[in-house]
Design an enzyme around this catalytic site. Structure first.
Site, PDB file in Angstrom:
ATOM      1  N   GLY A  28      -1.908   2.936   6.096  1.00 60.61           N
ATOM      2  CA  GLY A  28      -2.620   3.819   5.178  1.00 60.61           C
ATOM      3  C   GLY A  28      -1.873   5.071   4.781  1.00 60.61           C
ATOM      4  N   PRO A  29      -0.552   5.032   4.630  1.00 60.20           N
ATOM      5  CA  PRO A  29       0.174   6.272   4.307  1.00 60.20           C
ATOM      6  C   PRO A  29      -0.185   6.859   2.950  1.00 60.20           C
ATOM      7  CG  PRO A  29       1.628   4.369   4.070  1.00 60.20           C
ATOM      8  CD  PRO A  29       0.375   3.872   4.724  1.00 60.20           C
ATOM      9  N   TYR A  77      -7.865 -11.240   8.351  1.00 58.82           N
ATOM     10  CA  TYR A  77      -7.741 -11.070   6.905  1.00 58.82           C
ATOM     11  C   TYR A  77      -8.043 -12.375   6.168  1.00 58.82           C
ATOM     12  CZ  TYR A  77      -5.117  -6.874   8.337  1.00 58.82           C
ATOM     13  OH  TYR A  77      -4.721  -5.696   8.910  1.00 58.82           O
ATOM     14  N   ALA A  81      -3.252   6.624   1.773  1.00 54.86           N
ATOM     15  CA  ALA A  81      -4.682   6.942   1.884  1.00 54.86           C
ATOM     16  C   ALA A  81      -5.539   6.150   0.898  1.00 54.86           C
ATOM     17  CB  ALA A  81      -4.903   8.444   1.700  1.00 54.86           C
TER      18      ALA A  81
END
Length: 302
Positions: free
Chosen positions: A198-199, A51, A201
């Site tokens: 990514g809950p 990152y 999305a």
């Protein structure tokens, strides 16, 4: 905030963590977000050497100065920058992992990493050598536990069978239910925890996510996303927003120990943290959500 044990390890993680990739490179604001997360009971932080070319780890390290013992700190390895070459190269070799961990420790300003994760993986990798590197780091006390970050069932199966991983980080949400097919049942049986990334999305399931539907999401067409959002908005119970419902959905499977939404503002972070105060979804609610969405299938990366 509720804490869950990560696999068979001694690590207990807050059920809602912070995916640090979204923090950005403005140090003052990023540090502020991390400190706010700690105040809200979020004690599981996930970063990676990839990152912002290591800058994210540096910022996390500065934010945790004097508070290292308050968190479970996770980072990742496997993507290598070669001087003079653009981009990153995949390198899961033992030599590289044992070299890269030293740089992560330096950037994070710590002498140990709670959870060290392989940031990807294929069946063509020297898997036994990769596992040996993690095992040696664990024996040396450099890391407490290790896991992998992967969406590939074939790779996950190999590490579940051949290693002592305690976790698998995998994309999982109402709009990406692929892990329900094979990965979640396998890991639940093996006692390996899932960290759901990514809950929300990529923001499609956030309250202000209507404008995120235009590009589609995975194999969902824009018009399908608009339809799903509309049905979810009508379904969401009072006192629980759409994004909080999405986070609770990702936490609903017994194999999932933590969900790690990102946050780029304090309000967003607080809203995510408040999902922990929301009750679990009932069986009826889960069934209704599954009717509204649809199961995805793996068409590649098996």
């Amino acid at each position: 905030m509720k804490k869950n044990r990560l696999g068979s390890s001694e690590l207990y993680v807050s059920e809602i963590g912070l995916g640090c990739m979204s923090l950005g490179t403005e140090e003052k604001e990023a540090v502020r977000l991390i400190h706010e997360a700690l105040e809200r009971g979020i004690t599981f932080l996930d970063t990676a050497d990839l990152y912002d070319a290591g800058r994210n780890e540096e910022i996390v390290g500065k934010a945790l100065k004097g508070r290292r013992g308050d968190v479970i700190l996770a980072t990742k390895v496997g993507n290598r920058r070669i001087p003079g070459k653009e981009g990153w190269s995949w390198d899961p070799s033992k030599a590289y992992i044992k070299s890269a961990v030293k740089e992560s420790l330096r950037r994070l300003q710590t002498d140990y990493i709670d959870l060290y994760q392989l940031h990807g993986g294929t069946l063509d990798d020297p898997i036994d050598e990769t596992i040996e590197a993690f095992e040696e780091l664990k024996r040396e006390g450099v890391i407490r536990s290790y896991g992998i970050s992967s969406i590939r069932p074939n790779v996950i199966r190999e590490y579940a069978k051949r290693s002592n991983i305690v976790s698998v980080m995998s994309q999982y949400s109402i709009l990406d239910r692929r892990p329900e097919e094979e990965v979640l049942p396998l890991l639940a049986e093996q006692g390996i925890s899932v960290i759901a990334r990514g809950p929300v999305a990529s923001g499609v399931l956030a309250e202000a996510g209507a404008d995120k539907t235009a590009k589609g999401y995975l194999d969902h067409a824009p018009e399908e996303l608009v339809e799903i959002r509309g049905k979810l908005e009508a379904f969401v119970r009072p006192g629980r927003s759409m994004s909080q419902t999405a986070i609770r959905y990702s936490l609903s499977h017994p194999a999932v120990a933590a969900a790690i939404p990102g946050a780029s503002s304090v309000n967003q972070l607080i809203h995510n943290a408040e999902a922990s105060e929301s009750p679990d979804l009932s069986i009826e609610e889960l069934e209704q959500i599954r009717k509204i969405s649809r199961a995805n299938v793996y068409t590649a990366h098996r």
